[in-house]
Design an enzyme around this catalytic site. Structure first.
Site, PDB file in Angstrom:
ATOM      1  N   TYR A 130     102.572  36.294  16.892  1.00 40.96           N
ATOM      2  CA  TYR A 130     103.230  35.153  16.266  1.00 40.96           C
ATOM      3  C   TYR A 130     104.739  35.295  16.428  1.00 40.96           C
ATOM      4  O   TYR A 130     105.321  36.313  16.045  1.00 40.96           O
ATOM      5  CB  TYR A 130     102.883  35.070  14.776  1.00 40.96           C
ATOM      6  CG  TYR A 130     103.387  33.783  14.183  1.00 40.96           C
ATOM      7  CD1 TYR A 130     102.594  32.645  14.199  1.00 40.96           C
ATOM      8  CD2 TYR A 130     104.677  33.681  13.672  1.00 40.96           C
ATOM      9  CE1 TYR A 130     103.060  31.444  13.703  1.00 40.96           C
ATOM     10  CE2 TYR A 130     105.164  32.480  13.189  1.00 40.96           C
ATOM     11  CZ  TYR A 130     104.346  31.372  13.197  1.00 40.96           C
ATOM     12  OH  TYR A 130     104.810  30.171  12.728  1.00 40.96           O
ATOM     13  N   GLN A 191      98.375  27.353  10.686  1.00 46.92           N
ATOM     14  CA  GLN A 191      97.429  26.804  11.664  1.00 46.92           C
ATOM     15  C   GLN A 191      97.381  27.648  12.941  1.00 46.92           C
ATOM     16  O   GLN A 191      96.322  27.788  13.564  1.00 46.92           O
ATOM     17  CB  GLN A 191      97.732  25.324  11.966  1.00 46.92           C
ATOM     18  CG  GLN A 191      99.124  25.013  12.506  1.00 46.92           C
ATOM     19  CD  GLN A 191     100.164  24.803  11.411  1.00 46.92           C
ATOM     20  OE1 GLN A 191      99.999  25.248  10.270  1.00 46.92           O
ATOM     21  NE2 GLN A 191     101.266  24.138  11.754  1.00 46.92           N
ATOM     22  N   ASN A 214     107.003  33.277   8.200  1.00 46.02           N
ATOM     23  CA  ASN A 214     107.389  32.886   6.839  1.00 46.02           C
ATOM     24  C   ASN A 214     106.236  33.136   5.861  1.00 46.02           C
ATOM     25  O   ASN A 214     105.239  33.754   6.210  1.00 46.02           O
ATOM     26  CB  ASN A 214     107.861  31.425   6.820  1.00 46.02           C
ATOM     27  CG  ASN A 214     106.731  30.467   7.233  1.00 46.02           C
ATOM     28  OD1 ASN A 214     105.557  30.820   7.208  1.00 46.02           O
ATOM     29  ND2 ASN A 214     107.112  29.258   7.613  1.00 46.02           N
ATOM     30  N   SER A 237     114.728  43.178   5.467  1.00 42.26           N
ATOM     31  CA  SER A 237     115.222  44.366   6.152  1.00 42.26           C
ATOM     32  C   SER A 237     116.076  45.248   5.239  1.00 42.26           C
ATOM     33  O   SER A 237     116.645  44.776   4.253  1.00 42.26           O
ATOM     34  CB  SER A 237     116.051  43.911   7.350  1.00 42.26           C
ATOM     35  OG  SER A 237     116.207  44.948   8.271  1.00 42.26           O
ATOM     36  N   HIS A 262     121.015  39.604   8.088  1.00 42.22           N
ATOM     37  CA  HIS A 262     119.675  39.102   8.404  1.00 42.22           C
ATOM     38  C   HIS A 262     119.172  38.110   7.369  1.00 42.22           C
ATOM     39  O   HIS A 262     118.485  37.147   7.693  1.00 42.22           O
ATOM     40  CB  HIS A 262     118.665  40.254   8.459  1.00 42.22           C
ATOM     41  CG  HIS A 262     118.512  40.859   9.815  1.00 42.22           C
ATOM     42  ND1 HIS A 262     118.079  40.142  10.895  1.00 42.22           N
ATOM     43  CD2 HIS A 262     118.723  42.118  10.269  1.00 42.22           C
ATOM     44  CE1 HIS A 262     118.028  40.930  11.965  1.00 42.22           C
ATOM     45  NE2 HIS A 262     118.433  42.129  11.612  1.00 42.22           N
ATOM     46  N   GLU A 327     113.711  51.647   5.653  1.00 41.39           N
ATOM     47  CA  GLU A 327     113.243  51.180   6.961  1.00 41.39           C
ATOM     48  C   GLU A 327     114.119  51.795   8.064  1.00 41.39           C
ATOM     49  O   GLU A 327     113.613  52.368   9.024  1.00 41.39           O
ATOM     50  CB  GLU A 327     113.347  49.651   6.986  1.00 41.39           C
ATOM     51  CG  GLU A 327     112.910  49.017   8.281  1.00 41.39           C
ATOM     52  CD  GLU A 327     113.245  47.525   8.328  1.00 41.39           C
ATOM     53  OE1 GLU A 327     114.032  47.048   7.472  1.00 41.39           O
ATOM     54  OE2 GLU A 327     112.732  46.833   9.226  1.00 41.39           O
ATOM     55  N   HIS A 328     115.444  51.641   7.929  1.00 42.26           N
ATOM     56  CA  HIS A 328     116.400  52.212   8.881  1.00 42.26           C
ATOM     57  C   HIS A 328     117.261  53.244   8.160  1.00 42.26           C
ATOM     58  O   HIS A 328     117.758  52.965   7.073  1.00 42.26           O
ATOM     59  CB  HIS A 328     117.353  51.142   9.421  1.00 42.26           C
ATOM     60  CG  HIS A 328     116.677  49.972  10.046  1.00 42.26           C
ATOM     61  ND1 HIS A 328     116.496  48.776   9.387  1.00 42.26           N
ATOM     62  CD2 HIS A 328     116.141  49.802  11.279  1.00 42.26           C
ATOM     63  CE1 HIS A 328     115.891  47.921  10.192  1.00 42.26           C
ATOM     64  NE2 HIS A 328     115.653  48.511  11.346  1.00 42.26           N
ATOM     65  N   ASP A 361     117.747  47.932  17.400  1.00 45.37           N
ATOM     66  CA  ASP A 361     117.198  46.579  17.336  1.00 45.37           C
ATOM     67  C   ASP A 361     116.923  46.014  18.725  1.00 45.37           C
ATOM     68  O   ASP A 361     116.110  45.104  18.881  1.00 45.37           O
ATOM     69  CB  ASP A 361     118.173  45.641  16.617  1.00 45.37           C
ATOM     70  CG  ASP A 361     118.096  45.792  15.112  1.00 45.37           C
ATOM     71  OD1 ASP A 361     117.058  46.281  14.616  1.00 45.37           O
ATOM     72  OD2 ASP A 361     119.070  45.413  14.432  1.00 45.37           O
ATOM     73  N   GLU A 415      71.410  64.159  -1.080  1.00 45.79           N
ATOM     74  CA  GLU A 415      71.920  62.811  -1.358  1.00 45.79           C
ATOM     75  C   GLU A 415      70.784  61.785  -1.470  1.00 45.79           C
ATOM     76  O   GLU A 415      71.039  60.578  -1.501  1.00 45.79           O
ATOM     77  CB  GLU A 415      72.921  62.400  -0.259  1.00 45.79           C
ATOM     78  CG  GLU A 415      74.202  63.241  -0.284  1.00 45.79           C
ATOM     79  CD  GLU A 415      75.271  62.784   0.709  1.00 45.79           C
ATOM     80  OE1 GLU A 415      75.007  61.847   1.496  1.00 45.79           O
ATOM     81  OE2 GLU A 415      76.377  63.366   0.689  1.00 45.79           O
ATOM     82  N   HIS A 420      67.436  59.825   6.653  1.00 44.72           N
ATOM     83  CA  HIS A 420      68.444  60.628   7.332  1.00 44.72           C
ATOM     84  C   HIS A 420      67.880  62.018   7.658  1.00 44.72           C
ATOM     85  O   HIS A 420      67.981  62.512   8.790  1.00 44.72           O
ATOM     86  CB  HIS A 420      69.686  60.813   6.451  1.00 44.72           C
ATOM     87  CG  HIS A 420      70.586  59.623   6.353  1.00 44.72           C
ATOM     88  ND1 HIS A 420      70.206  58.455   5.755  1.00 44.72           N
ATOM     89  CD2 HIS A 420      71.860  59.425   6.789  1.00 44.72           C
ATOM     90  CE1 HIS A 420      71.218  57.593   5.816  1.00 44.72           C
ATOM     91  NE2 HIS A 420      72.229  58.160   6.438  1.00 44.72           N
TER      92      HIS A 420
END
Lengths: 433, 433
Positions: A130, A191, A214, A237, A262, A327-328, A361, A415, A420
């Protein structure tokens, strides 16, 4: 004003905990709408997708025009400047070279019992990526998602990208082309996720979906998870810079702003062992915020979520870093490698003052899709591993079955799983005859 | 009666598609209840956990008795028979030996541009393992979840296991002990998942939660996902056996029943290139179902979801197998290794007639937590990889920044991210001074 904390302050622990717990994102609850869209696409296929696209993106598509044609891709690519093309090619080459090294190896061995064991890796057959449309459409993200998939060996790689009012970024199509994407569809939103997961008359379903989006896209990915694989649901971020006084405050300020620009919900944090340096960086940020193109975004991010934390020493910095699990993480200190041995919870580490996060990046090579919101405690950035899966392999000889079969039978009985146990027992009995 | 399909039949494709699409599990919608329980535990901590445990498990706990003490564990373990202990130890040793080989390697290299790149793996600091109580409590599952975590290097491994009416399986405690589990709490349900994810006064929070559970546990894991990592949400078990006529029908029947006896929603499938052999296996199943202890479970599973599929040849079998993407795949054919090269979508493959799937459930070595419901198309079984995460590393020299920095700057400008570009530019300018 960002917050200024000092580990020497008596209320530090309380204020740091507040900083860690800050809720930076209010996701609107779109789950019911998304559920309806997915059901509609499952039921009516292309017809639902084209109607929803007309409604949200204001373009009329047919089954034939839903896919971006090879001619359209060629002519869009032809608009890209030679400099931009060269930069994107360098990025693609470097990202590919890095990710090729991630390919996991098969293994097979025979143990003392005579059992041959091992595993085999194979690629996901089809993956969907996406790509957001409109303003936040980043060609670099296309490379970062598509190249690991193709390196892994994904045969069919599909991109969906919404084209509001028909607009499409030529660089996105060039990035898809450089990465070897097989199909591009001009659809978006929930969609598109539904079409990728369940298929329509025009779009065959995929097995795995990655890529940012989004709130509608995120909710749709959560809903189709299980039917297909998904990558992480990325949050806003973050960057943490650990810097000593031996740095240019303006460089560090720009590194902080490169996250802040960002998103108003992005978070930029500085930890330093020198309070004066921390103030100097904050002043440099203020100066940059007077002219930065995206100051309307970076300013609120820094004001609402930024922080400058003064520590006694770098050991303390490392401990706080692990609690933040950023994250960074930029380490602008005299011995960044030594410090990095202690900062184990981070998505990506950038060592030394000549490695601004922005390098990662675009052109460093490692992936820029990284765990946010403290999830680096338990998860990793996007990689080739997201597009392969492992099949474990076992083969017993009669000898091996004699050696370990009785234990399997005993555990099955304990068990209360009789079949088995019997499935082992009948073979052992045949061998003993 | 299971369904009998033949790829030579004109309606095969329709009937096979129906088989693939069969919904085997109706999860009750417990999400609202679970949301309430999680909120309650977040708000009231231990008090909520003990109240919910009194309600659901009919035992009164305090903060002190919530944890199973070392003495209790020792005395429970002392009840285990020598044979059961030996079997569990052999299983633990073999699972450990297999998983040790899965540990991923760090890497670091310097490329032509002068950039030092790489990655580093580290363990999740704390993990929680949910163990179901009551009837479906399987010591083997404790080993399969806990050993990979400890092999990965998880420092703090917590088990929660509900003890309805105070009952606890000594073998579960022995398995936890053998695997090196650090803390055991006698709590279960959504309240245990909430306690693991958010912590209480008594239980410190963990970073990752794995392990099977009922609908409440599964819904709770979905809800806390993001706050912590989770493993897959497992569905009912499945087996596909591909067998030629050169097999004992009773052996294959028992292998099919070893899945069917797990759950009425389990699915057992046979693909064979010999229709007579397929009928012989079905007859053998019927004979076994007359006496099998768990026939009340295995019978409905076989009747409702079982299938015998006749194919023209093994190539066709491999193609169908990839569409099924089974959790367990047994290849009982003359050259199982050759066939396994074609059956790439499977959680675990068992090669040859002396490798019944039950070996893999207990003592083979590979993990028995495997992707169900066709998710082997895009996911893998549990492994050491579920308890580690990767941090990518980058370090530029001035030379490297000169080589690749301008491309990063160009791409930042093309994406309208000015601060990204400037963070590179100011360094390049300083180097050029």
């Amino acid at each position: 004003m960002p917050v200024f904390l000092d580990t020497a302050d008596t209320d530090f622990e309380t204020r740091f905990a507040t900083l860690l717990a800050a809720k930076r994102e209010d996701s609107p609850d779109v789950d019911a709408i998304v559920a309806g869209i997915i059901q509609d696409v499952r039921t009516r296929g292309d017809a639902a997708v084209t109607e929803l696209t007309a409604k949200f993106d204001r373009i009329e598509l047919t089954a034939e025009t839903m896919r971006v044609s090879a001619d359209e891709i060629s002519s869009a690519i032809a608009q890209v400047s030679a400099d931009d093309r060269a930069a994107l090619e360098l990025a693609a080459d470097r990202i590919r070279a890095y990710h090729i090294r991630q390919m996991p190896q098969d293994d097979s061995w025979t143990d003392e019992a005579g059992a041959t064991l091992g595993w085999r890796w194979s690629a996901v057959s089809a993956a969907g990526l996406y790509v957001p449309g409109g303003l936040a459409t980043y060609p670099s993200s296309v490379l970062m998602n598509a190249i690991p998939a193709k390196v892994a060996g994904v045969e069919r790689l599909v991109v969906t990208v919404p084209t509001p009012d028909g607009q499409i970024n030529p660089l996105v199509l060039l990035a898809a082309d450089l990465a070897g994407v097989d199909e591009v569809y001009r659809i978006g939103g929930a969609q598109a996720i539904a079409a990728l997961a369940y298929g329509t008359e025009t779009i065959a379903p995929v097995d795995k979906i990655t890529g940012p989006g989004n709130a509608f896209v995120a909710a749709a990915k959560r809903r189709v998870f299980g039917k297909v694989g998904i990558d992480m649901i990325a949050g806003p971020s973050e960057i943490l810079v650990i810097a000593d006084a031996d740095n240019n405050p303006d460089w560090i300020a720009l590194d902080l702003m490169s996250q802040a620009e960002h998103d108003e919900s992005a978070q930029s944090l500085l930890i330093t062992d020198d309070a004066d340096f921390g103030r100097a960086v904050a002043q440099a940020v203020d100066a940059r915020l007077e002219t930065l193109e995206r100051r309307a975004i970076a300013g609120p991010s820094w004001r609402d979520f930024g922080a400058v934390i003064t520590v006694r020493d770098l050991d303390e910095a490392a401990k706080l870093s692990n609690r933040i699990a950023p994250e960074h993480l930029e380490l602008c200190v005299a011995d960044p490698l030594a410090l990095s041995e202690k900062t184990i919870h981070a998505g990506a580490i950038f060592l030394g003052q000549f490695t601004p996060e922005a390098i990662g990046d675009y052109v460093g090579g490692p992936n820029h899709v990284l765990p946010t919101a403290r999830s680096a405690r338990f998860s990793s950035g996007l990689s080739v591993m997201d597009f392969v899966k492992r099949t474990t392999m076992s083969q017993m000889t009669p000898q091996a079955l004699r050696a370990i079969g009785p234990s399997a039978e005993a555990l099955a009985i304990s068990e209360s799983l009789e079949a088995h146990g019997l499935s082992v027992r009948v073979r052992l009995d045949a061998l003993n005859d």
